[in-house]
Design a protein around this motif. Structure first.
Motif, PDB file in Angstrom:
ATOM      1  N   HIS A  80       1.158  -0.839  -0.019  1.00 22.13           N
ATOM      2  CA  HIS A  80      -0.083   0.225   0.085  1.00 22.13           C
ATOM      3  C   HIS A  80       0.889   1.222  -0.146  1.00 22.13           C
ATOM      4  O   HIS A  80       1.690   1.188   0.655  1.00 22.13           O
ATOM      5  N   ILE A  81       0.301   2.085  -1.253  1.00 18.27           N
ATOM      6  CA  ILE A  81       1.460   3.588  -0.966  1.00 18.27           C
ATOM      7  C   ILE A  81       0.340   4.570  -0.825  1.00 18.27           C
ATOM      8  O   ILE A  81      -0.285   4.789  -1.780  1.00 18.27           O
ATOM      9  N   ILE A  82       0.490   5.051  -0.050  1.00 12.73           N
ATOM     10  CA  ILE A  82       0.173   6.281   0.290  1.00 12.73           C
ATOM     11  C   ILE A  82       0.669   7.318  -0.012  1.00 12.73           C
ATOM     12  O   ILE A  82       2.711   7.653  -0.191  1.00 12.73           O
ATOM     13  N   VAL A  83       0.316   8.051  -1.221  1.00 16.25           N
ATOM     14  CA  VAL A  83       0.846   9.456  -1.990  1.00 16.25           C
ATOM     15  C   VAL A  83       0.692  10.664  -1.572  1.00 16.25           C
ATOM     16  O   VAL A  83      -0.371  11.306  -1.342  1.00 16.25           O
ATOM     17  N   GLY A  84       1.395  11.989  -1.239  1.00 11.39           N
ATOM     18  CA  GLY A  84       0.977  12.846  -1.371  1.00 11.39           C
ATOM     19  C   GLY A  84       1.030  14.093  -2.059  1.00 11.39           C
ATOM     20  O   GLY A  84       2.761  14.098  -2.401  1.00 11.39           O
ATOM     21  N   LEU A  85       0.079  14.532  -2.412  1.00 10.84           N
ATOM     22  CA  LEU A  85       0.163  15.564  -4.463  1.00 10.84           C
ATOM     23  C   LEU A  85       0.310  16.871  -3.373  1.00 10.84           C
ATOM     24  O   LEU A  85      -0.609  17.388  -3.258  1.00 10.84           O
ATOM     25  N   GLY A  86       1.299  17.302  -3.370  1.00  7.56           N
ATOM     26  CA  GLY A  86       1.350  18.506  -3.583  1.00  7.56           C
ATOM     27  C   GLY A  86       2.948  19.041  -3.666  1.00  7.56           C
ATOM     28  O   GLY A  86       3.859  18.887  -3.279  1.00  7.56           O
ATOM     29  N   GLY A  87       2.749  20.516  -4.082  1.00  4.98           N
ATOM     30  CA  GLY A  87       4.360  21.946  -4.167  1.00  4.98           C
ATOM     31  C   GLY A  87       5.678  20.688  -4.908  1.00  4.98           C
ATOM     32  O   GLY A  87       6.504  20.671  -4.542  1.00  4.98           O
ATOM     33  N   SER A  88       4.679  20.646  -6.115  1.00  2.22           N
ATOM     34  CA  SER A  88       5.184  19.672  -7.279  1.00  2.22           C
ATOM     35  C   SER A  88       5.767  20.873  -7.984  1.00  2.22           C
ATOM     36  O   SER A  88       5.388  22.540  -8.077  1.00  2.22           O
ATOM     37  N   ALA A  89       7.058  20.608  -8.573  1.00  4.18           N
ATOM     38  CA  ALA A  89       7.626  21.689  -9.637  1.00  4.18           C
ATOM     39  C   ALA A  89       7.414  21.239 -11.088  1.00  4.18           C
ATOM     40  O   ALA A  89       7.972  22.284 -12.158  1.00  4.18           O
ATOM     41  N   THR A  90       6.677  20.346 -11.637  1.00  6.11           N
ATOM     42  CA  THR A  90       6.184  19.614 -12.354  1.00  6.11           C
ATOM     43  C   THR A  90       4.842  20.092 -13.097  1.00  6.11           C
ATOM     44  O   THR A  90       4.223  20.474 -12.300  1.00  6.11           O
ATOM     45  N   SER A  91       4.785  19.751 -14.480  1.00  4.61           N
ATOM     46  CA  SER A  91       3.297  19.874 -14.576  1.00  4.61           C
ATOM     47  C   SER A  91       3.655  18.884 -16.185  1.00  4.61           C
ATOM     48  O   SER A  91       3.296  19.191 -17.566  1.00  4.61           O
ATOM     49  N   ASP A  92       4.257  17.808 -15.553  1.00  2.00           N
ATOM     50  CA  ASP A  92       4.170  16.663 -16.985  1.00  2.00           C
ATOM     51  C   ASP A  92       3.267  15.596 -16.680  1.00  2.00           C
ATOM     52  O   ASP A  92       4.238  14.485 -17.554  1.00  2.00           O
ATOM     53  N   CYS A  93       2.692  15.912 -16.431  1.00  2.00           N
ATOM     54  CA  CYS A  93       1.154  14.445 -16.211  1.00  2.00           C
ATOM     55  C   CYS A  93       1.521  13.323 -15.872  1.00  2.00           C
ATOM     56  O   CYS A  93       0.955  11.642 -15.448  1.00  2.00           O
ATOM     57  N   GLY A  94       2.983  12.860 -14.532  1.00  2.00           N
ATOM     58  CA  GLY A  94       3.165  11.825 -14.505  1.00  2.00           C
ATOM     59  C   GLY A  94       4.285  11.541 -15.588  1.00  2.00           C
ATOM     60  O   GLY A  94       4.841   9.842 -15.270  1.00  2.00           O
ATOM     61  N   THR A  95       4.543  11.709 -16.444  1.00  2.00           N
ATOM     62  CA  THR A  95       4.825  10.924 -17.328  1.00  2.00           C
ATOM     63  C   THR A  95       5.928  11.366 -17.002  1.00  2.00           C
ATOM     64  O   THR A  95       7.769   9.042 -17.204  1.00  2.00           O
ATOM     65  N   GLY A  96       7.097  11.082 -16.695  1.00  2.00           N
ATOM     66  CA  GLY A  96       8.423  11.547 -15.481  1.00  2.00           C
ATOM     67  C   GLY A  96       8.541   9.729 -14.545  1.00  2.00           C
ATOM     68  O   GLY A  96       9.708   9.291 -15.361  1.00  2.00           O
ATOM     69  N   MET A  97       7.584   9.953 -13.388  1.00  2.00           N
ATOM     70  CA  MET A  97       7.601   8.430 -12.428  1.00  2.00           C
ATOM     71  C   MET A  97       7.438   7.142 -13.240  1.00  2.00           C
ATOM     72  O   MET A  97       8.063   6.822 -12.706  1.00  2.00           O
ATOM     73  N   LEU A  98       6.614   7.328 -14.632  1.00  2.26           N
ATOM     74  CA  LEU A  98       6.048   6.210 -15.321  1.00  2.26           C
ATOM     75  C   LEU A  98       7.576   5.975 -15.851  1.00  2.26           C
ATOM     76  O   LEU A  98       8.129   4.356 -15.859  1.00  2.26           O
ATOM     77  N   ARG A  99       8.567   7.678 -16.688  1.00  2.00           N
ATOM     78  CA  ARG A  99       9.195   6.821 -17.334  1.00  2.00           C
ATOM     79  C   ARG A  99      10.455   6.296 -16.366  1.00  2.00           C
ATOM     80  O   ARG A  99      11.319   5.191 -16.853  1.00  2.00           O
ATOM     81  N   ALA A 100       9.966   6.532 -14.791  1.00  2.00           N
ATOM     82  CA  ALA A 100      11.509   6.413 -13.879  1.00  2.00           C
ATOM     83  C   ALA A 100      10.800   4.672 -13.645  1.00  2.00           C
ATOM     84  O   ALA A 100      11.983   3.098 -13.140  1.00  2.00           O
ATOM     85  N   ILE A 101       9.782   4.312 -13.512  1.00  2.00           N
ATOM     86  CA  ILE A 101       9.243   3.173 -13.247  1.00  2.00           C
ATOM     87  C   ILE A 101       9.927   1.788 -14.052  1.00  2.00           C
ATOM     88  O   ILE A 101      10.186   1.042 -14.154  1.00  2.00           O
ATOM     89  N   ILE A 102       9.482   2.936 -15.675  1.00  2.00           N
ATOM     90  CA  ILE A 102      10.032   1.659 -16.949  1.00  2.00           C
ATOM     91  C   ILE A 102      11.426   0.977 -16.826  1.00  2.00           C
ATOM     92  O   ILE A 102      12.129  -0.344 -17.081  1.00  2.00           O
ATOM     93  N   ASP A 103      11.819   2.458 -16.389  1.00  4.89           N
ATOM     94  CA  ASP A 103      13.774   2.786 -16.697  1.00  4.89           C
ATOM     95  C   ASP A 103      14.083   1.308 -15.811  1.00  4.89           C
ATOM     96  O   ASP A 103      15.228   0.512 -16.020  1.00  4.89           O
ATOM     97  N   SER A 104      13.593   1.225 -14.254  1.00  6.41           N
ATOM     98  CA  SER A 104      14.237   0.408 -13.612  1.00  6.41           C
ATOM     99  C   SER A 104      14.281  -1.044 -13.425  1.00  6.41           C
ATOM    100  O   SER A 104      14.743  -1.429 -13.163  1.00  6.41           O
ATOM    101  N   PHE A 105      12.998  -0.961 -14.312  1.00  8.53           N
ATOM    102  CA  PHE A 105      12.793  -2.936 -14.263  1.00  8.53           C
ATOM    103  C   PHE A 105      13.382  -3.310 -15.637  1.00  8.53           C
ATOM    104  O   PHE A 105      13.908  -4.294 -15.748  1.00  8.53           O
ATOM    105  N   ALA A 106      13.273  -2.497 -16.676  1.00  9.22           N
ATOM    106  CA  ALA A 106      14.325  -2.310 -17.967  1.00  9.22           C
ATOM    107  C   ALA A 106      16.134  -3.338 -17.258  1.00  9.22           C
ATOM    108  O   ALA A 106      16.175  -3.505 -17.896  1.00  9.22           O
ATOM    109  N   GLU A 107      16.873  -2.170 -16.413  1.00  7.71           N
ATOM    110  CA  GLU A 107      17.706  -2.046 -15.945  1.00  7.71           C
ATOM    111  C   GLU A 107      18.384  -3.005 -15.577  1.00  7.71           C
ATOM    112  O   GLU A 107      19.469  -3.802 -15.395  1.00  7.71           O
ATOM    113  N   HIS A 108      17.321  -3.932 -14.725  1.00  9.56           N
ATOM    114  CA  HIS A 108      17.424  -5.020 -13.416  1.00  9.56           C
ATOM    115  C   HIS A 108      16.984  -6.189 -14.457  1.00  9.56           C
ATOM    116  O   HIS A 108      16.979  -7.277 -13.586  1.00  9.56           O
TER     117      HIS A 108
END
Length: 364
Positions: free
Chosen positions: A128-156
Motif C-alpha cells: 500500500h503506497i500513500i502519496v501526498g500530492l502537493g508542492g510539485s515543480a512539474t507539469s509533466d502529467c506523471g510521465t517522468g514518474m512512469l518513465r522511472a518505473i519503466i527504466d528501473s525494471f528494464a535496467e534490472h
C-alpha cells in the motif's frame, strides 16, 4: 475534570512546519492555562509536511535513497515505511522548493524522482503506497514518474517484476479537485506558479491533452476528468490512470488514519491554523477539514493565521474565533522569520486565554 485542547495547525509555508507551529501554540496555552491537557496533532493536506505528519502520529522508519530532482540532478530524498505501507511526499523528490526561482520551468521539470521512490518502496515489499500530492515543480502529467518505473525494471532485466505493481494499492492524497485538462486543468491553474509563461501554459495544456487521449486509447479507460487528476502537475492523473489509485482528501485521510474523531471525545477546544486564512480556506483546505470534524462533536474551533481576510465568512462557516498572529504593520520579511512567527503564535495563544471563560473554555 481536567480540560482538554487539541492543537492541529497546518504548516506556515516557507516559515514553520506543522510541528513547529503546534509547539509554539502549546507554549502559549500553557503560559496562560498550565493545568490543561494539550494534545498536539501534526497535520498536512497532502503537501508540505505530509511525511512528517504521518511520522509524528503513526511512527515508522524513514528511508533515504538517492533519486533525481526535477532537473535530473542526484539528491537524497526520504519516504516513510510503516510495515507494508509506504508514505511518499512527492515534494521530497519533485518539489518546487528544490529549485531556485531562476530554475523553475515546468516545460522541462520532471517527476522522475517520484517514480524512483515508488520503485524502491515496491521492492521493499510495500503493498500500500500513500502519496501526498502537493508542492510539485512539474507539469509533466506523471510521465517522468512512469518513465522511472519503466527504466528501473528494464535496467534490472526484470520485466516480469512490473506485474508487482498489480498487487500494490495506491492512495493519492490531495485537496485539489481539478481535472487534468482545460481551463481548470493542471497547466492553466497551477503551471504559472511553477514558472510557466502564457505560451508555456498553452503548450503544456496541449501536451496533457495529447497524453490523456493516447492513454485512453491504449488502456481503454480515461481518468483525465476525475477529481484530483490535475494535482501535482498531472501526477494525480498518472496515478489514477495507470495505478488505479484511490483519491482521498489529504486532511480526511490523515484524520481517519489517526482516529481524530476519537481524539475529539471530551475535548473542550480545537486550535487550528495556516499561513493565510481567507475564503479559499473554506474550499477544502486543512483548517476547514478540522472544523467539519469538530462541528460534528460540538467542539469550538479557534483559527489562527499569519494573514486574515474574509473574517465574517470564516466566522459564518463556524469558526468560533479568528485571530491574526501578526501585529498590525509588521513587515512581511520580519513576520516570515521562523523565530518571529513562533513568538507571535505563542503570544496570541497566551493572549487568547483572556477571550475564554477559563472555567469552561466557552468562547465569548
Amino acid at each position: 475534570m481536567m480540560k482538554k485542547i487539541i492543537v492541529a495547525i497546518d504548516s506556515f509555508k516557507g516559515c514553520l512546519t506543522s510541528v513547529e507551529a503546534n509547539q509554539a501554540a502549546v507554549r502559549g496555552i500553557l503560559d496562560k492555562m498550565p493545568d490543561v491537557e494539550v494534545v498536539q496533532v501534526p497535520v498536512s493536506d497532502g503537501g508540505e509536511g505530509f511525511l512528517e505528519a504521518f511520522l509524528a502520529t503513526k511512527g515508522g522508519k524513514l528511508v533515504d535513497i538517492t533519486v533525481k530532482d526535477p532537473l535530473m540532478r542526484p539528491i537524497v530524498a526520504q519516504y516513510l515505511l510503516q510495515g507494508d505501507t509506504a508514505v511518499i511526499e512527492i515534494a521530497k523528490a519533485s518539489g518546487l522548493t528544490l529549485l531556485t526561482a531562476e530554475e523553475r520551468n515546468p516545460m522541462v521539470a520532471t517527476s522522475y524522482g517520484t517514480g524512483q521512490l515508488v520503485v524502491d518502496a515496491v521492492r521493499r515489499g510495500c503493498r500500500h503506497i500513500i502519496v501526498g500530492l502537493g508542492g510539485s515543480a512539474t507539469s509533466d502529467c506523471g510521465t517522468g514518474m512512469l518513465r522511472a518505473i519503466i527504466d528501473s525494471f528494464a535496467e534490472h532485466g526484470c520485466w516480469d517484476d512490473v506485474h508487482e505493481l498489480d498487487d500494490v494499492r495506491f492512495t493519492i492524497a490531495t485537496d485539489v479537485t481539478n481535472p487534468l485538462c482545460g481551463e481548470q486543468g493542471a497547466a492553466h491553474v497551477f503551471a504559472p506558479q511553477k514558472g510557466a509563461t502564457p505560451e508555456m501554459v498553452v503548450a503544456l495544456g496541449a501536451r496533457a491533452k495529447r497524453f490523456a487521449e493516447a492513454s485512453a486509447k491504449h488502456l481503454g479507460r480515461d481518468c483525465q476528468n476525475m477529481p484530483g487528476a490535475g494535482a501535482a502537475g498531472g501526477l494525480g492523473y498518472a496515478f489514477l490512470q495507470y495505478m488505479h489509485a484511490d483519491c482521498r482528501s489529504g486532511i480526511d485521510l490523515l484524520l481517519d488514519t489517526i482516529h481524530f474523531d476519537d481524539l475529539l471525545q471530551n475535548t473542550d477546544l480545537v486550535i487550528t491554523g495556516e499561513g493565510s486564512a481567507e475564503r479559499q480556506t473554506l474550499m477544502g483546505k486543512l483548517p476547514f477539514g478540522i472544523l467539519q470534524r469538530a462541528q460534528k462533536h460540538g467542539v469550538p474551533v479557534l483559527l489562527i493565521a499569519g494573514r486574515i481576510a474574509d473574517d465574517q465568512l470564516l466566522l459564518d462557516a463556524g469558526f468560533s474565533r479568528v485571530a491574526c498572529i501578526n501585529p498590525p504593520g509588521i513587515p512581511l520579511e520580519i513576520a516570515m522569520q521562523p523565530e518571529t512567527a513562533k513568538e507571535n503564535i505563542r503570544h496570541i495563544l497566551a493572549s487568547a486565554g483572556d477571550a475564554y471563560t477559563l472555567n469552561d473554555y466557552t468562547l465569548i
